[in-house]
Motif scaffolding. Sequence first.
Motif, PDB file in Angstrom:
ATOM      1  N   ASN A 178      18.872  13.035   1.748  1.00  0.00           N
ATOM      2  CA  ASN A 178      17.777  12.997   2.713  1.00  0.00           C
ATOM      3  C   ASN A 178      18.344  12.707   4.099  1.00  0.00           C
ATOM      4  OD1 ASN A 178      15.549  12.352   4.350  1.00  0.00           O
ATOM      5  ND2 ASN A 178      14.368  11.598   2.606  1.00  0.00           N
ATOM      6  N   PRO A 179      18.476  13.709   4.957  1.00  0.00           N
ATOM      7  CA  PRO A 179      19.075  13.507   6.287  1.00  0.00           C
ATOM      8  C   PRO A 179      18.325  12.486   7.131  1.00  0.00           C
ATOM      9  CG  PRO A 179      18.880  15.853   5.783  1.00  0.00           C
ATOM     10  CD  PRO A 179      18.108  15.119   4.731  1.00  0.00           C
ATOM     11  N   ALA A 180      17.012  12.395   6.940  1.00  0.00           N
ATOM     12  CA  ALA A 180      16.212  11.468   7.742  1.00  0.00           C
ATOM     13  C   ALA A 180      16.613  10.018   7.462  1.00  0.00           C
ATOM     14  CB  ALA A 180      14.726  11.667   7.463  1.00  0.00           C
TER      15      ALA A 180
ATOM     16  N   TYR B 127      20.000  -3.372   5.192  1.00  0.00           N
ATOM     17  CA  TYR B 127      20.318  -3.522   3.766  1.00  0.00           C
ATOM     18  C   TYR B 127      19.534  -2.500   2.932  1.00  0.00           C
ATOM     19  CZ  TYR B 127      22.891  -8.019   4.056  1.00  0.00           C
ATOM     20  OH  TYR B 127      23.821  -9.005   4.301  1.00  0.00           O
ATOM     21  N   SER B 128      18.257  -2.311   3.276  1.00  0.00           N
ATOM     22  CA  SER B 128      17.419  -1.366   2.526  1.00  0.00           C
ATOM     23  C   SER B 128      17.945   0.057   2.649  1.00  0.00           C
ATOM     24  CB  SER B 128      15.972  -1.422   3.033  1.00  0.00           C
ATOM     25  OG  SER B 128      15.420  -2.714   2.875  1.00  0.00           O
ATOM     26  N   MET B 129      18.307   0.436   3.876  1.00  0.00           N
ATOM     27  CA  MET B 129      18.803   1.798   4.097  1.00  0.00           C
ATOM     28  C   MET B 129      20.139   2.017   3.391  1.00  0.00           C
ATOM     29  SD  MET B 129      16.235   2.858   5.654  1.00  0.00           S
ATOM     30  CE  MET B 129      16.850   4.539   5.642  1.00  0.00           C
ATOM     31  N   ASN B 130      20.970   1.008   3.386  1.00  0.00           N
ATOM     32  CA  ASN B 130      22.249   1.118   2.684  1.00  0.00           C
ATOM     33  C   ASN B 130      22.027   1.308   1.185  1.00  0.00           C
ATOM     34  OD1 ASN B 130      25.026   1.042   2.157  1.00  0.00           O
ATOM     35  ND2 ASN B 130      25.060  -1.186   2.027  1.00  0.00           N
TER      36      ASN B 130
ATOM     37  N   ASP C  30       0.876  -1.172   0.000  1.00  0.00           N
ATOM     38  CA  ASP C  30       0.000   0.000   0.000  1.00  0.00           C
ATOM     39  C   ASP C  30       0.914   1.223   0.000  1.00  0.00           C
ATOM     40  OD1 ASP C  30      -1.629   2.157   0.523  1.00  0.00           O
ATOM     41  OD2 ASP C  30      -2.723   1.198   2.161  1.00  0.00           O
ATOM     42  N   GLN C  31       1.096   1.836  -1.158  1.00  0.00           N
ATOM     43  CA  GLN C  31       2.077   2.913  -1.265  1.00  0.00           C
ATOM     44  C   GLN C  31       1.650   4.181  -0.527  1.00  0.00           C
ATOM     45  OE1 GLN C  31       4.401   3.580  -4.815  1.00  0.00           O
ATOM     46  NE2 GLN C  31       3.609   1.707  -5.761  1.00  0.00           N
ATOM     47  N   SER C  32       0.380   4.283  -0.190  1.00  0.00           N
ATOM     48  CA  SER C  32      -0.050   5.464   0.569  1.00  0.00           C
ATOM     49  C   SER C  32       0.385   5.369   2.033  1.00  0.00           C
ATOM     50  CB  SER C  32      -1.573   5.630   0.492  1.00  0.00           C
ATOM     51  OG  SER C  32      -2.218   4.491   1.061  1.00  0.00           O
ATOM     52  N   SER C  33       0.446   4.146   2.564  1.00  0.00           N
ATOM     53  CA  SER C  33       0.847   3.964   3.965  1.00  0.00           C
ATOM     54  C   SER C  33       2.248   3.386   4.104  1.00  0.00           C
ATOM     55  CB  SER C  33      -0.140   3.036   4.685  1.00  0.00           C
ATOM     56  OG  SER C  33      -0.038   1.708   4.158  1.00  0.00           O
ATOM     57  N   GLY C  34       2.749   2.749   3.042  1.00  0.00           N
ATOM     58  CA  GLY C  34       4.046   2.092   3.091  1.00  0.00           C
ATOM     59  C   GLY C  34       4.005   0.723   3.747  1.00  0.00           C
ATOM     60  N   GLU C  35       2.814   0.192   3.981  1.00  0.00           N
ATOM     61  CA  GLU C  35       2.673  -1.105   4.644  1.00  0.00           C
ATOM     62  C   GLU C  35       2.458  -2.213   3.611  1.00  0.00           C
ATOM     63  OE1 GLU C  35       0.587  -0.966   8.672  1.00  0.00           O
ATOM     64  OE2 GLU C  35      -0.272   0.775   7.666  1.00  0.00           O
ATOM     65  N   TYR C  36       2.953  -3.414   3.955  1.00  0.00           N
ATOM     66  CA  TYR C  36       2.843  -4.571   3.063  1.00  0.00           C
ATOM     67  C   TYR C  36       1.810  -5.569   3.574  1.00  0.00           C
ATOM     68  CZ  TYR C  36       7.416  -3.333   0.965  1.00  0.00           C
ATOM     69  OH  TYR C  36       8.460  -2.718   0.325  1.00  0.00           O
TER      70      TYR C  36
ATOM     71  N   ILE D 169      10.064   2.784   3.284  1.00  0.00           N
ATOM     72  CA  ILE D 169      11.078   3.280   4.218  1.00  0.00           C
ATOM     73  C   ILE D 169      10.529   4.421   5.067  1.00  0.00           C
ATOM     74  CG2 ILE D 169      13.248   4.602   4.278  1.00  0.00           C
ATOM     75  CD1 ILE D 169      14.264   2.606   2.124  1.00  0.00           C
ATOM     76  N   ASN D 170       9.688   5.252   4.501  1.00  0.00           N
ATOM     77  CA  ASN D 170       9.046   6.300   5.304  1.00  0.00           C
ATOM     78  C   ASN D 170       8.211   5.675   6.423  1.00  0.00           C
ATOM     79  OD1 ASN D 170      10.208   8.293   3.731  1.00  0.00           O
ATOM     80  ND2 ASN D 170       8.420   8.525   2.400  1.00  0.00           N
ATOM     81  N   HIS D 171       7.587   4.539   6.109  1.00  0.00           N
ATOM     82  CA  HIS D 171       6.833   3.807   7.142  1.00  0.00           C
ATOM     83  C   HIS D 171       7.780   3.227   8.196  1.00  0.00           C
ATOM     84  CE1 HIS D 171       3.978   1.211   9.123  1.00  0.00           C
ATOM     85  NE2 HIS D 171       4.678   0.140   8.793  1.00  0.00           N
ATOM     86  N   PHE D 172       8.928   2.697   7.767  1.00  0.00           N
ATOM     87  CA  PHE D 172       9.916   2.176   8.724  1.00  0.00           C
ATOM     88  C   PHE D 172      10.305   3.244   9.742  1.00  0.00           C
ATOM     89  CE2 PHE D 172      11.991  -0.901   5.388  1.00  0.00           C
ATOM     90  CZ  PHE D 172      10.847  -1.686   5.405  1.00  0.00           C
TER      91      PHE D 172
END
Length: 608
Positions: A473-475, A461-464, A390-396, A443-446
Motif C-alpha cells: 500500500n503506497p499510501a 510505531y503503528s505505521m511501522n 468506530d470502524q466506519s470512520s476509524g475514530e476512537y 490508520i486510514n483516518h490518520f
Amino acid sequence: MSNHNPQKTSILKRHLSGQKNLSSLLIIAAVLLMVSAIILFCFGGKKSAANVTAYKEKLALLEKQVLTEETETLIGKSPAGGETGQVVFLSLCNTAERAKVFCGTGADLSSAWANVDEQATDFLVNSHYDPVWLKADVVCMSDVLQTKELVKEVRAARHEFYRFGVAFDRKFQTALLEAELNGAKIYDYDQGGIDLAYLNRYLIKANRDPLEKLPEAYTIFQCAGWFCDEDNVIYALSHDDLTYGRRQIATLDDSYAKELIMNSSAFLVNQIKADGSFVYGMYPRFDNDIDNYNIVRHASTLWSLICRYRLAPDEELAAKIEQTIDFMAEQIIYDEAGRAYLYEAKDDEIKLGGCGVAVVALSEYSDVFQNEQYLPLCRALGEGILTLLDQSSGEYYHVLNGDFSRKEPFRTVYYDGEATFALCRLYSLTGEQRWLEAAQSAINHFIAADYSQYKDHWVAYSMNEITKHIPDNPAYYAFALKNAQDNLQIIGERDTTYHTYLELLMATFEVYDRMQKNNISVADFDLPLFLQTIYTRADRQLNGYFYPEYAMYMKNPQRILNTFMVRHDGYRVRIDDVQHNIGGYYLYYKNYKQMVAYGLLDARQQLP
C-alpha cells in the motif's frame, strides 16, 4: 585534758577521702581522654588520611588536564573572574548527598587552583568525607548584570535552562555554579532572578553565611569543566549551550546506546515494589517522591523492561517482569461480555491508551519468552479496544467510567496511536484478520486527518507495524515517511530532550529500511537530513541523562544516578520518562549498523 573532737576528725577524714576520690576520677578521665585520642588517631586519623590521599590523587589527575596552555588560552589574558582575578571551583561528592563546593581565587590560574585546593584539603582533614567524585570548574567568561537585567534573563529562559553561575559580590566570596543554582531551585523562573529564601537555605546547609539581602548587581559566569569519577577516569565537560556541564561523547554508537539501556533499566528494576508496582517517580532536587500513579505508564514501563530482557536475558529480571505483569493483571476488569479493560482505580475510569499499551507489553512478552499464557488476555483487551473504535470512520472513543459508561470522547491524541499499535500487534500475535482490518480503519483516518501534525511516536510505531503485514500500500509508506519528514526541522531544533522524538524517528527508519530492502520506491525523502536529525536527537537526549556530574548537585545522587530525567520540570524522574528513553535507544541500538551503512556518520559530520 585532750582537745580531740571526734566530729571534726570525721569531717576531715571525709574531706581527705573526697579529695582522693576526685583525684582518682581526674586520673581516670585523663586516661580515657588519652585512649580516645589514640583511637581517633589510629582510626579516625587513618580515615581522614585516606580521604585526603584519595582526593589528592584525583586532584593531580585533574590538574594535568586543567593547568594547561589550552585552558590559559580559553580563559584569556584578562581575568575571567573580573576584579578577583581567576576563579576555580572544586566540587566533591560522596554520592550519598549533595556535593560540597569550594571556590578559590587568585591572580592567575595556578594561584586560584592552590587556593581552592587548600580549602578542600582543610575540609577533608577535619572530616570523614569520602570524595568519590571530584569536579573542577574554571571560570572562562563573566559579565556584570544589574538586578533588572538578571530578572529579565531568568524569566525569559525555559525552566532550569539558564546556564550561568552567579557571584553575589565582585570578589566571588559568595558564588555558586549553575548546577548549584538550578539544582537547589535558587533561580526563580516565574518571577525572575534569585529566590533569596532558597539561596539562604542552601548556604546554611552548606555551612556558609547567608545573605541579608540580594545585591544590586551580579557577576554571571560560565566555566570550562572536568570531572573525575570513582575509577579516576577524567572527562572533559562541555561548555556549549544545551550540553553545558555534560561530558563530551566522541561517537554515540550502538555499544554506548546499549550501556544507556542497561543502566536505566536497572534503575527501573530497583523501583519495583513488593506488590509489582513501581515507585512512580521523584523530584530529585530535594529527593521528593511523586505521590501519584498511572496504570498506562506502568504498562509502557513493563514493555521497556521486556525489550531490555531481549538484549540480555536475565532470570532475576524475568521474575521482576512477571511481578509487574501480575500487578497490571490485577487492574484489569471485564464487562458482561468478557471484554477486558485496564482500569485506573484512583480515577474510576478506563483509558483507551491503557488497554492499548497493555496489549503491546503482553504481546512483547509472548514474543520474547515464547509463551502464550497471556494470549487470551490480549484477545479480551483487543475486544475492549474494538468497543471504543468506530470502524466506519476509524475514530476512537477515549475514556469510560469504571462501570463501562461513556465519560470523555477525547483526552489525548496519543491514545489513538497506542490502540492502533495494539491492534497491529494482535494481528502479529494471532494472524487473525479482524485485528488488521480494525487497525486499517484507524490508520486510514490518520492519513485523512493528517496525524503527522501531532508528531506522535505511537503513530510511527503503528505505521511501522502495519507495513510489515501490508507491504503493497503506497499510501501507508508515504504517510509513514511524511510523519517524520514534515517535522524534521522542529524535531531537530527542539532544545529539550523530548524523548518520544527519537522513538518516532527510529520507528520511521525501520519503515524506510524495509522499503529499501523490498525495492519500494522512495520519492523526495531527505535521507541525509533524516539521519542527521536522528543523531541530533540521540545526542540531545543525553542532556537528560543523570551522569554523575549532573547527579552530584541533587540531594541524593545515588538514587537517580545513570537514569533519565526531564530538566525543565524540576529534573523530574518518572517511570515513563525512563521508558521512552529506553524505547528510543533500544531501536537506535538495534538499527545502528544499518544507519551507518546509509551514511549516519557522514550526516553527523554536517551538524553545525
